[in-house]
Scaffold this motif. Structure first.
Motif, PDB file in Angstrom:
ATOM      1  N   SER A   1       0.828  -1.204   0.000  1.00  0.00           N
ATOM      2  CA  SER A   1       0.000   0.000   0.000  1.00  0.00           C
ATOM      3  C   SER A   1       0.863   1.255   0.000  1.00  0.00           C
ATOM      4  CB  SER A   1      -0.909   0.014   1.230  1.00  0.00           C
ATOM      5  OG  SER A   1      -0.142   0.305   2.380  1.00  0.00           O
ATOM      6  N   PRO A   2       0.298   2.390  -0.411  1.00  0.00           N
ATOM      7  CA  PRO A   2       1.033   3.653  -0.337  1.00  0.00           C
ATOM      8  C   PRO A   2       1.215   4.090   1.110  1.00  0.00           C
ATOM      9  CG  PRO A   2      -1.229   4.052  -1.006  1.00  0.00           C
ATOM     10  CD  PRO A   2      -1.051   2.567  -0.970  1.00  0.00           C
ATOM     11  N   ILE A   3       2.165   4.979   1.336  1.00  0.00           N
ATOM     12  CA  ILE A   3       2.378   5.554   2.656  1.00  0.00           C
ATOM     13  C   ILE A   3       2.236   7.068   2.560  1.00  0.00           C
ATOM     14  CG2 ILE A   3       3.852   3.682   3.472  1.00  0.00           C
ATOM     15  CD1 ILE A   3       6.287   5.457   2.923  1.00  0.00           C
ATOM     16  N   SER A   4       1.945   7.696   3.696  1.00  0.00           N
ATOM     17  CA  SER A   4       1.804   9.141   3.754  1.00  0.00           C
ATOM     18  C   SER A   4       2.335   9.621   5.094  1.00  0.00           C
ATOM     19  CB  SER A   4       0.338   9.554   3.567  1.00  0.00           C
ATOM     20  OG  SER A   4       0.207  10.962   3.545  1.00  0.00           O
ATOM     21  N   ALA A   5       2.498  10.937   5.213  1.00  0.00           N
ATOM     22  CA  ALA A   5       2.973  11.518   6.478  1.00  0.00           C
ATOM     23  C   ALA A   5       2.463  12.948   6.562  1.00  0.00           C
ATOM     24  CB  ALA A   5       4.504  11.495   6.539  1.00  0.00           C
ATOM     25  N   MET A   6       1.958  13.321   7.732  1.00  0.00           N
ATOM     26  CA  MET A   6       1.487  14.687   7.949  1.00  0.00           C
ATOM     27  C   MET A   6       1.773  15.100   9.384  1.00  0.00           C
ATOM     28  SD  MET A   6       0.240  16.404   5.436  1.00  0.00           S
ATOM     29  CE  MET A   6      -0.556  17.705   6.350  1.00  0.00           C
ATOM     30  N   GLN A   7       1.962  16.402   9.566  1.00  0.00           N
ATOM     31  CA  GLN A   7       2.039  16.931  10.918  1.00  0.00           C
ATOM     32  C   GLN A   7       0.706  16.670  11.626  1.00  0.00           C
ATOM     33  OE1 GLN A   7       4.683  18.331  12.287  1.00  0.00           O
ATOM     34  NE2 GLN A   7       5.975  18.526  10.476  1.00  0.00           N
ATOM     35  N   PRO A   8       0.712  16.392  12.932  1.00  0.00           N
ATOM     36  CA  PRO A   8      -0.561  16.210  13.640  1.00  0.00           C
ATOM     37  C   PRO A   8      -1.453  17.434  13.564  1.00  0.00           C
ATOM     38  CG  PRO A   8       1.271  15.450  14.982  1.00  0.00           C
ATOM     39  CD  PRO A   8       1.865  16.158  13.804  1.00  0.00           C
ATOM     40  N   VAL A   9      -0.850  18.627  13.583  1.00  0.00           N
ATOM     41  CA  VAL A   9      -1.605  19.882  13.554  1.00  0.00           C
ATOM     42  C   VAL A   9      -1.056  20.764  12.438  1.00  0.00           C
ATOM     43  CG1 VAL A   9      -2.237  21.967  14.815  1.00  0.00           C
ATOM     44  CG2 VAL A   9      -2.085  19.778  16.027  1.00  0.00           C
ATOM     45  N   VAL A  10      -1.938  21.190  11.541  1.00  0.00           N
ATOM     46  CA  VAL A  10      -1.596  22.143  10.485  1.00  0.00           C
ATOM     47  C   VAL A  10      -2.245  23.470  10.849  1.00  0.00           C
ATOM     48  CG1 VAL A  10      -1.787  22.686   8.034  1.00  0.00           C
ATOM     49  CG2 VAL A  10      -1.454  20.312   8.765  1.00  0.00           C
ATOM     50  N   ARG A  11      -1.464  24.543  10.926  1.00  0.00           N
ATOM     51  CA  ARG A  11      -1.983  25.841  11.364  1.00  0.00           C
ATOM     52  C   ARG A  11      -2.187  26.782  10.184  1.00  0.00           C
ATOM     53  NH1 ARG A  11      -2.264  26.986  16.672  1.00  0.00           N
ATOM     54  NH2 ARG A  11      -1.478  25.364  18.082  1.00  0.00           N
ATOM     55  N   PHE A  12      -3.378  27.377  10.117  1.00  0.00           N
ATOM     56  CA  PHE A  12      -3.717  28.374   9.112  1.00  0.00           C
ATOM     57  C   PHE A  12      -4.032  29.698   9.799  1.00  0.00           C
ATOM     58  CE2 PHE A  12      -5.617  24.960   6.054  1.00  0.00           C
ATOM     59  CZ  PHE A  12      -4.337  24.565   5.703  1.00  0.00           C
ATOM     60  N   SER A  13      -3.699  30.798   9.139  1.00  0.00           N
ATOM     61  CA  SER A  13      -4.065  32.133   9.628  1.00  0.00           C
ATOM     62  C   SER A  13      -5.353  32.572   8.944  1.00  0.00           C
ATOM     63  CB  SER A  13      -2.949  33.140   9.337  1.00  0.00           C
ATOM     64  OG  SER A  13      -1.789  32.822  10.075  1.00  0.00           O
TER      65      SER A  13
ATOM     66  N   TYR B   1      -4.411  28.840   1.290  1.00  0.00           N
ATOM     67  CA  TYR B   1      -3.419  27.790   1.525  1.00  0.00           C
ATOM     68  C   TYR B   1      -3.544  26.684   0.489  1.00  0.00           C
ATOM     69  CZ  TYR B   1      -2.466  29.971   5.997  1.00  0.00           C
ATOM     70  OH  TYR B   1      -2.101  30.865   6.962  1.00  0.00           O
ATOM     71  N   THR B   2      -2.392  26.140   0.125  1.00  0.00           N
ATOM     72  CA  THR B   2      -2.323  24.954  -0.732  1.00  0.00           C
ATOM     73  C   THR B   2      -1.490  23.924   0.010  1.00  0.00           C
ATOM     74  OG1 THR B   2      -2.460  26.277  -2.749  1.00  0.00           O
ATOM     75  CG2 THR B   2      -1.645  24.037  -2.963  1.00  0.00           C
ATOM     76  N   LEU B   3      -2.130  22.852   0.427  1.00  0.00           N
ATOM     77  CA  LEU B   3      -1.488  21.839   1.265  1.00  0.00           C
ATOM     78  C   LEU B   3      -1.269  20.569   0.450  1.00  0.00           C
ATOM     79  CD1 LEU B   3      -0.562  21.140   4.174  1.00  0.00           C
ATOM     80  CD2 LEU B   3      -2.884  20.295   4.591  1.00  0.00           C
ATOM     81  N   LYS B   4      -0.009  20.239   0.235  1.00  0.00           N
ATOM     82  CA  LYS B   4       0.331  19.024  -0.513  1.00  0.00           C
ATOM     83  C   LYS B   4       0.398  17.835   0.440  1.00  0.00           C
ATOM     84  CE  LYS B   4       3.876  17.046  -3.548  1.00  0.00           C
ATOM     85  NZ  LYS B   4       5.212  17.276  -4.175  1.00  0.00           N
ATOM     86  N   ILE B   5      -0.390  16.809   0.148  1.00  0.00           N
ATOM     87  CA  ILE B   5      -0.365  15.590   0.964  1.00  0.00           C
ATOM     88  C   ILE B   5       0.759  14.696   0.449  1.00  0.00           C
ATOM     89  CG2 ILE B   5      -1.702  13.648   1.829  1.00  0.00           C
ATOM     90  CD1 ILE B   5      -2.886  16.403   2.531  1.00  0.00           C
ATOM     91  N   PRO B   6       1.800  14.432   1.235  1.00  0.00           N
ATOM     92  CA  PRO B   6       2.915  13.604   0.759  1.00  0.00           C
ATOM     93  C   PRO B   6       2.510  12.142   0.649  1.00  0.00           C
ATOM     94  CG  PRO B   6       3.212  14.124   3.071  1.00  0.00           C
ATOM     95  CD  PRO B   6       2.004  14.901   2.618  1.00  0.00           C
TER      96      PRO B   6
ATOM     97  N   LEU C   1      -4.598  19.808  -1.345  1.00  0.00           N
ATOM     98  CA  LEU C   1      -5.779  20.359  -0.691  1.00  0.00           C
ATOM     99  C   LEU C   1      -5.675  21.887  -0.670  1.00  0.00           C
ATOM    100  CD1 LEU C   1      -8.379  19.733   1.011  1.00  0.00           C
ATOM    101  CD2 LEU C   1      -6.908  19.796   3.022  1.00  0.00           C
ATOM    102  N   SER C   2      -6.671  22.571  -1.237  1.00  0.00           N
ATOM    103  CA  SER C   2      -6.687  24.035  -1.271  1.00  0.00           C
ATOM    104  C   SER C   2      -7.767  24.553  -0.334  1.00  0.00           C
ATOM    105  CB  SER C   2      -6.946  24.535  -2.700  1.00  0.00           C
ATOM    106  OG  SER C   2      -5.958  24.050  -3.590  1.00  0.00           O
ATOM    107  N   TYR C   3      -7.456  25.651   0.376  1.00  0.00           N
ATOM    108  CA  TYR C   3      -8.422  26.175   1.347  1.00  0.00           C
ATOM    109  C   TYR C   3      -8.210  27.668   1.556  1.00  0.00           C
ATOM    110  CZ  TYR C   3     -11.175  26.491   5.670  1.00  0.00           C
ATOM    111  OH  TYR C   3     -12.112  26.826   6.625  1.00  0.00           O
ATOM    112  N   ASN C   4      -9.310  28.410   1.537  1.00  0.00           N
ATOM    113  CA  ASN C   4      -9.292  29.820   1.885  1.00  0.00           C
ATOM    114  C   ASN C   4      -9.858  29.951   3.290  1.00  0.00           C
ATOM    115  OD1 ASN C   4     -11.128  32.582   1.813  1.00  0.00           O
ATOM    116  ND2 ASN C   4      -9.101  32.817   0.908  1.00  0.00           N
ATOM    117  N   ALA C   5      -9.007  30.335   4.242  1.00  0.00           N
ATOM    118  CA  ALA C   5      -9.385  30.319   5.664  1.00  0.00           C
ATOM    119  C   ALA C   5     -10.190  31.566   6.027  1.00  0.00           C
ATOM    120  CB  ALA C   5      -8.144  30.207   6.532  1.00  0.00           C
TER     121      ALA C   5
END
Length: 450
Positions: free
Chosen positions: A139-151, A156-161, A202-206
């Motif tokens: 299977s594929p693997i991924s990694a992310m910080q437990p907490v992603v902070r936005f202002s 924001y454009t968040l690339k999922i590794p 993942l794109s998001y306007n906070a």
């Protein structure tokens, strides 16, 4: 209770005979103040910590596989989280379709802007031998910080590794409540965001409500882009925190060109020390970088954060890792810079490949000089790593105590801890290490008095 939920369950498989043996790898994150404390000694000593909940086989079999104990790999005292990983081998009886689903569920999420309550994860796998490879799928693997902070108010454009050892096409999608519950109370709860499934971006306007949000995704691999049935589906969940900030959207920390760049691949070997520095720059002269958070493999040690150079806007940490035999294979390593306002840089992720066991490449007929530590030609690893521990212990327990040692590279020095760990540190450009003054000085100016 699990309140910081960054959980990912993936697996790779050993070809079956009658019984299928699988290895399931998982990463979890918990609130440190809820009894999940970790520090550098916990990581260095390989202490197994108690997790919460258990991993279940829910389709294709019915069994409790393991409790979610884990080896701590990363922690943040500021954000109050502890993260770690573990793996477990499990035997399955072959079924008529070889389709299996593994689950992890319990209660509860922290108070969220959308959704919440129970959390649930589902990872599925088809364990049929593949015609193209002659093996069972990895299977594929991924990694992310437990907490992603936005202002608040920023885009924001968040690339999922993602990474896949089989070289398959990897896509990302939102976890769904139906037809099977993959995400409990946090299915599609980041309203207004857009997920590009092919690129896993993942794109998001906070600009909505401030507070905590949960993101629940499925990472899936396909033999071909046009295929609609995935070979496996891996669950990934993490938190997003949207906070008000007095700074501009352009004042986030940035990551200058480091050796470990986004998407880069670094090869290492068993018992060979991997050692690199990570530099981060504040987004404005009035701000400072206060942390460089990481998602690391088991056993990787991160130094304290130190100023870098003379600009007053750059800081760095050094990561040191000596892979073990059971870590041969592919690992994702990610890092993010955080400033004093809580703003974060984009996440950088690289692939670390442990190739196998090697022997010390330094001949015993060529002794290492006692007055310095010899580095390899690239100045990024110890030539005789086993001796560094002894030298650091001798230096930090001597009279006077020394915590900094010279190396064979004039641009580098070693910082020691009283536990005997040595970190390779770089001097700022245009300077070199001066053991007499125990600091970096301009090139050519290290002239002891008298």
């Amino acid at each position: 209770m699990i309140v910081y939920n960054c959980k990912e369950i993936s697996f790779f498989f050993i070809p079956p005979d009658i019984i299928i043996e699988i290895e399931l790898n998982y990463r979890v994150a918990f609130r440190a103040s809820s009894g999940h404390t970790c520090d550098a000694n916990t990581i260095r000593n390989g202490t197994l910590l108690s997790g919460e909940g258990s991993l279940q086989c829910v389709e294709g079999c019915s069994d409790t596989i393991t409790t979610m104990s884990y080896y701590c790999t990363d922690f943040s005292a500021t954000e109050d989280w502890t993260s770690g990983t573990n793996s477990v081998k499990y035997n399955l009886s072959a079924s008529s379709n070889n389709l299996y689903t593994f689950g992890f569920s319990s209660c509860c999420w922290i108070s969220l802007v959308e959704g919440g309550s129970d959390w649930r994860m589902r990872t599925t796998a088809n364990l049929t031998v593949r015609q193209d490879t002659g093996k069972i799928n990895s299977s594929p693997i991924s990694a992310m910080q437990p907490v992603v902070r936005f202002s608040y108010g920023c885009d924001y454009t968040l690339k999922i590794p993602v990474s896949d050892d089989d070289g398959d096409v990897v896509k990302c999608r939102w976890s769904k409540l139906t037809p099977t519950d993959e995400c409990g109370g946090v299915c599609e709860t980041l309203s207004g965001s857009y997920l590009d499934e092919s690129s896993c971006v993942l794109s998001y306007n906070a600009t909505r409500s401030m507070g905590w949000y949960a993101v629940a995704l499925q990472i899936e691999d396909f033999q071909k882009s046009a295929d609609t049935a995935p070979l496996s589906s891996v669950s990934l969940q993490f938190l997003v925190f949207v906070a008000n900030s007095s700074a501009s959207c352009e004042s986030r920390p940035v990551l200058p060109q480091n050796i470990i760049t986004d998407g880069s691949i670094h090869h290492s070997s068993v018992d060979k020390i991997f050692n690199e520095s990570i530099i981060a720059r504040s987004g404005a002269a009035t701000l400072r970088v206060t942390a460089i958070d990481t998602v690391s493999p088991i056993g990787m040690i991160k130094s304290e954060i130190f100023p870098y150079g003379t600009s007053g806007r750059e800081w760095f940490v050094t990561v040191t890792w000596e892979p073990m035999k059971n870590q041969i294979g592919t690992h994702l390593f990610c890092y993010t810079a955080v400033d004093n306002l809580g703003q974060t840089s984009d996440q950088t992720c690289a692939t670390l490949v442990v190739d196998g066991e090697v022997t010390d490449d330094v001949s015993t007929d060529t002794p290492e000089p006692d007055n310095l530590i010899v580095l390899n030609p690239e100045c990024n690893a110890f030539k005789t790593p086993k001796k560094v521990h002894t030298k650091c212990i001798e230096a930090t327990t001597g009279d006077p105590k020394l915590f900094y040692l010279a190396t064979s590279c004039s641009s580098n020095f070693v910082q020691c801890t009283e536990l005997g760990t040595g970190y390779i540190m770089r001097c700022a450009p245009g300077t070199e290490w001066c053991q007499h003054f125990l600091t970096c000085v301009h090139v050519g100016s290290c002239k002891p008095e008298g």
